[in-house]
Design an enzyme around this catalytic site. Structure first.
Site, PDB file in Angstrom:
ATOM      1  N   TRP A  39      -0.690   0.705  -5.824  1.00  0.00           N
ATOM      2  CA  TRP A  39       0.442   0.050  -5.159  1.00  0.00           C
ATOM      3  C   TRP A  39       0.951  -1.033  -6.092  1.00  0.00           C
ATOM      4  O   TRP A  39       0.178  -1.848  -6.591  1.00  0.00           O
ATOM      5  CB  TRP A  39      -0.037  -0.524  -3.834  1.00  0.00           C
ATOM      6  N   ASP A  75      -8.932  -2.673  -0.028  1.00  0.00           N
ATOM      7  CA  ASP A  75      -7.611  -2.794   0.587  1.00  0.00           C
ATOM      8  C   ASP A  75      -7.485  -1.680   1.623  1.00  0.00           C
ATOM      9  O   ASP A  75      -7.411  -0.500   1.266  1.00  0.00           O
ATOM     10  CB  ASP A  75      -6.520  -2.675  -0.481  1.00  0.00           C
ATOM     11  N   LYS A 114       0.935  -0.617   9.645  1.00  0.00           N
ATOM     12  CA  LYS A 114       1.121   0.811   9.829  1.00  0.00           C
ATOM     13  C   LYS A 114       0.538   1.296  11.157  1.00  0.00           C
ATOM     14  O   LYS A 114       1.205   1.999  11.920  1.00  0.00           O
ATOM     15  CB  LYS A 114       0.463   1.582   8.665  1.00  0.00           C
TER      16      LYS A 114
END
Length: 407
Positions: A135, A217, A253
């Site tokens: 990312w 993460d 999310k």
């Protein structure tokens, strides 16, 4: 008038994913498709407010006891407790032994930034490892925290369009002690390629042996497979190893709370007696970054996690999101096979989570954009942007790009 002090400020390059959204909005094409932004969309391509979130918000709005006072610096206590238990399991040994603490953060990004600041300013760590690719914000966050060296470990095998586990192991085996290793706990962004459990065990053993500091993460628990426990496996396994580690946890999310910026930094320590000192130092880092966390998203998450009926509803709704994305993967690959598109596209089905790393080249991506299918230059697509109404068109443009601009 004298020149402005800002006269030498140049424009920064646009943030790619948000630039794509602008291109999508500005496009007049009736067949335009946005496969850039990492946010869930329903079958009509619209944002979805989870019904259980709406229920929780109505309950909160009608609760006359709630107010807008400051939260504790570390965040809403009930939220932190519930979030820790969700990630690790309520009966995990680190919770039962009081070796874990949570710190409310501004989304998963805030949790990463807070953890990075603590590791740099309090611990003096200075080297971080990220996957190649990763990312794009990982590097920026750790650089902003003052890390002078951001190294990469191999992850993606472009030839097989799968995990380069041998390269990953080799690169991490050369990392120096106290290097911070950022690992995607589930649904790797951007590739959608995850380690299996045996591979995770090898990585955790290596990190422990080499005295590497693990920073997981976890942005997609429940959203990736539809199962909270399956998606939390890697985090729970690392916590089992009697090591110190951080976990950045996001509810953007799996709750659809993208603009509420609600996350949690989980600290697991080998020594429960050090938690008060860790807490005091972490609160100083929070104080100088955002001073005090926001309330609304934390109360939504807490309301749902601490109500058994709401919790069951939520599990069903994250399963709905995960299953629709899985369905889109199969539809895209089925359409590519119907067209006889050159190459093997099974990696799209084998990947997990919101994103797929298609393997398309930048020139092929440019072709798709010219046909109003917007995706990152890396070839990453957000499967959440696909619907049964546009999957055939997306497949058609991929087929054309591959035939006209072969790799």
């Amino acid at each position: 008038m004298a020149d402005s002090v800002f006269k030498n400020v140049d424009s920064a390059a646009p943030i790619e994913v948000f630039q794509l959204t602008k291109l999508f909005v500005d496009s007049q094409s009736p067949t335009k498709v946005n496969l850039g932004v990492g946010a869930y969309r329903d079958e009509d391509g619209k944002p979805w407010v989870l019904p259980v979130v709406h229920t929780a918000e109505l309950q909160m709005a009608n609760d006359a006891t709630l107010n807008h006072e400051y939260l504790p610096v570390a965040g809403f206590p009930d939220f932190r407790t519930a979030a820790n238990q969700l990630m690790l399991g309520s009966n995990h040994k680190v919770i039962l032994e009081n070796r874990v603490e949570g710190f409310q953060a501004l989304g998963g990004t805030g949790a990463l930034r807070l953890g990075a600041a603590f590791l740099k300013n309090v611990m003096g760590f200075d080297i971080a490892y990220v996957s190649n690719p990763t990312w794009e914000n990982h590097k920026g966050v750790f650089k902003a925290a003052g890390f002078s060296e951001i190294r990469e470990y191999r992850y993606w095998n472009s030839e097989t369009r799968d995990l380069n586990f041998t390269g990953m192991l080799e690169d991490l085996s050369h990392a120096p002690a106290n290097a911070v290793v950022i690992l995607h706990a589930v649904a790797h962004n951007p590739t959608g390629v995850d380690l299996n459990q045996e591979q995770w065990k090898q990585i955790s053993a290596l990190c422990k042996e080499k005295n590497l500091f693990v920073f997981l993460d976890c942005a997609y628990q429940g959203f990736a497979s539809g199962n909270l426990d399956d998606d939390g496996w890697a985090s729970r396994h690392f916590a089992d190893q009697d090591i110190d580690l951080f976990i950045a946890q996001s509810f953007s999310k799996n709750f659809g709370l993208y603009n509420e910026r609600i996350g949690n930094l989980i600290v697991v320590t080998k020594d429960a007696n050090k938690l008060p000192q860790i807490r005091s130092q972490m609160e100083i880092q929070i104080r100088i970054m955002w001073s005090n966390p926001p309330n609304h998203g934390a109360r939504i998450v807490t309301t749902v996690l601490n109500n058994s009926a709401y919790f069951e509803d939520w599990k069903g709704q994250i399963s709905t999101m995960a299953n629709r994305i899985k369905k889109m993967r199969h539809e895209l690959v089925d359409n590519l096979k119907k067209l006889g598109t050159p190459g093997n596209w099974d990696h799209i089905v084998n990947q997990i989570g919101m994103f797929s790393y298609t393997g398309l080249s930048e020139k092929q991506v440019a072709y798709l954009k010219s046909k109003n299918v917007f995706l990152l230059n890396s070839g990453r697509i957000s499967m959440a942007g696909m619907t049964s109404k546009n999957s055939a068109y997306v497949a058609k443009t991929i087929d054309e790009a591959v035939r006209e601009i072969p790799n």
